[in-house]
Scaffold this motif. Structure first.
Motif: not given
Length: 114
Positions: A30-46
């Protein structure tokens, strides 16, 4: 220098490891989006991979700026601490997946001379 992996390359490796033509083991991934934007401005995945019958699993976080982080692996309900810690480069990640899930045919195919 530690090469970071892009999302497409990471997803393709996980898919190929789980569904490869020569795969005899049942591996889920599985590879899922966990939040739309990180503090660095990119998308975070789990992400994660697991083989329920063999009691092998791994989990991690991923972002384009940080690469693979928070890597954890379990075998027979025991957490395994890899030598690279929680932040593998892509080559370390691939070697760990190949070794943990016994994907010898995939490993040989990826390391054929061109």
């Amino acid at each position: 220098m530690r090469r970071k992996v892009d999302l497409q390359e990471l997803a393709e490796f996980m898919r190929d490891a789980a569904y490869g033509d020569n795969q005899i083991h049942h591996i889920n991934w599985a590879l899922n989006v966990i939040h739309p934007r990180t503090n660095e401005g990119d998308i975070g995945y789990s992400g994660g991979m697991w083989n329920p019958g063999a009691f092998v699993s791994l989990s991690f976080s991923y972002s384009q700026s940080a690469g693979i982080t928070d890597f954890r692996m379990w075998i027979d309900h025991n957490e395994i601490k890899p030598c690279f810690g929680g932040k593998p480069n892509f080559e370390e990640f691939k070697e760990t997946v190949i070794g943990a899930f016994g994907i010898e045919k995939l490993y040989r195919a990826e390391n054929k001379p061109d």
